[in-house]
Scaffold this motif. Structure first.
Motif, PDB file in Angstrom:
ATOM      1  N   GLY A  78       7.575  -5.620  -6.727  1.00  0.00           N
ATOM      2  CA  GLY A  78       6.622  -5.242  -5.684  1.00  0.00           C
ATOM      3  C   GLY A  78       6.670  -6.182  -4.496  1.00  0.00           C
ATOM      4  N   ASP A  79       6.832  -7.474  -4.749  1.00  0.00           N
ATOM      5  CA  ASP A  79       6.927  -8.452  -3.663  1.00  0.00           C
ATOM      6  C   ASP A  79       8.180  -8.229  -2.827  1.00  0.00           C
ATOM      7  N   VAL A  80       9.290  -7.952  -3.497  1.00  0.00           N
ATOM      8  CA  VAL A  80      10.555  -7.724  -2.794  1.00  0.00           C
ATOM      9  C   VAL A  80      10.454  -6.473  -1.926  1.00  0.00           C
ATOM     10  N   VAL A  81       9.887  -5.403  -2.468  1.00  0.00           N
ATOM     11  CA  VAL A  81       9.739  -4.152  -1.715  1.00  0.00           C
ATOM     12  C   VAL A  81       8.843  -4.389  -0.500  1.00  0.00           C
ATOM     13  N   ALA A  82       7.762  -5.112  -0.684  1.00  0.00           N
ATOM     14  CA  ALA A  82       6.855  -5.396   0.437  1.00  0.00           C
ATOM     15  C   ALA A  82       7.566  -6.182   1.529  1.00  0.00           C
ATOM     16  N   LYS A  83       8.365  -7.170   1.172  1.00  0.00           N
ATOM     17  CA  LYS A  83       9.122  -7.943   2.163  1.00  0.00           C
ATOM     18  C   LYS A  83      10.105  -7.061   2.923  1.00  0.00           C
ATOM     19  N   LEU A  84      10.787  -6.193   2.203  1.00  0.00           N
ATOM     20  CA  LEU A  84      11.756  -5.296   2.846  1.00  0.00           C
ATOM     21  C   LEU A  84      11.060  -4.340   3.805  1.00  0.00           C
ATOM     22  N   ARG A  85       9.913  -3.824   3.405  1.00  0.00           N
ATOM     23  CA  ARG A  85       9.164  -2.918   4.292  1.00  0.00           C
ATOM     24  C   ARG A  85       8.678  -3.658   5.531  1.00  0.00           C
ATOM     25  N   SER A  86       8.256  -4.883   5.331  1.00  0.00           N
ATOM     26  CA  SER A  86       7.781  -5.687   6.454  1.00  0.00           C
ATOM     27  C   SER A  86       8.928  -5.946   7.438  1.00  0.00           C
ATOM     28  N   ARG A  87      10.090  -6.242   6.927  1.00  0.00           N
ATOM     29  CA  ARG A  87      11.261  -6.487   7.783  1.00  0.00           C
ATOM     30  C   ARG A  87      11.628  -5.240   8.574  1.00  0.00           C
ATOM     31  N   SER A  88      11.594  -4.085   7.903  1.00  0.00           N
ATOM     32  CA  SER A  88      11.994  -2.856   8.596  1.00  0.00           C
ATOM     33  C   SER A  88      10.990  -2.473   9.686  1.00  0.00           C
ATOM     34  N   LYS A  89       9.722  -2.824   9.505  1.00  0.00           N
ATOM     35  CA  LYS A  89       8.713  -2.522  10.535  1.00  0.00           C
ATOM     36  C   LYS A  89       8.872  -3.433  11.740  1.00  0.00           C
ATOM     37  N   ASN A  90       9.354  -4.647  11.531  1.00  0.00           N
ATOM     38  CA  ASN A  90       9.506  -5.616  12.614  1.00  0.00           C
ATOM     39  C   ASN A  90      10.752  -5.370  13.452  1.00  0.00           C
ATOM     40  N   ARG A  91      11.569  -4.434  13.090  1.00  0.00           N
ATOM     41  CA  ARG A  91      12.795  -4.165  13.842  1.00  0.00           C
ATOM     42  C   ARG A  91      12.576  -3.185  14.923  1.00  0.00           C
TER      43      ARG A  91
END
Length: 91
Positions: A78-91
């Motif tokens: 869950g932590d990894v998925v949240a980080k990936l989603r956060s990265r994709s939103k910041n692009r």
């Protein structure tokens, strides 16, 4: 086929090389070649070799994963998925 049927002396290989190579493509078991009564080489068909290499690669990945678990180098999914989603939103 029994493994004992897959042990041949080098003299057999010399005398029947074409037949041995032809048979390797249809059999799964490797052929053990002996010299002076000692096992010296193993021959196997290319498909069997490729399958062996794929199996070894998977086992290496599993061993690496287990080592990372043992060393505590893991994160909850869950932590990894949240980080990936956060990265994709910041692009």
């Amino acid at each position: 086929m029994k493994l004992s049927d897959q042990i041949k002396p080098i003299s057999y290989l010399k005398a029947h090389a074409a037949e041995v190579v032809r048979n390797l493509s249809t059999q799964v078991e490797p052929l053990v070649i002996t010299q002076n009564g000692e096992a010296k080489a193993v021959m196997q068909g290319i498909k069997s070799y490729e399958q062996t290499q794929e199996t070894m690669a998977l086992l290496k990945m599993l061993a690496l994963g287990q080592r990372q678990i043992d060393e505590g180098k893991v994160q909850p999914a869950g932590d990894v998925v949240a980080k990936l989603r956060s990265r994709s939103k910041n692009r």
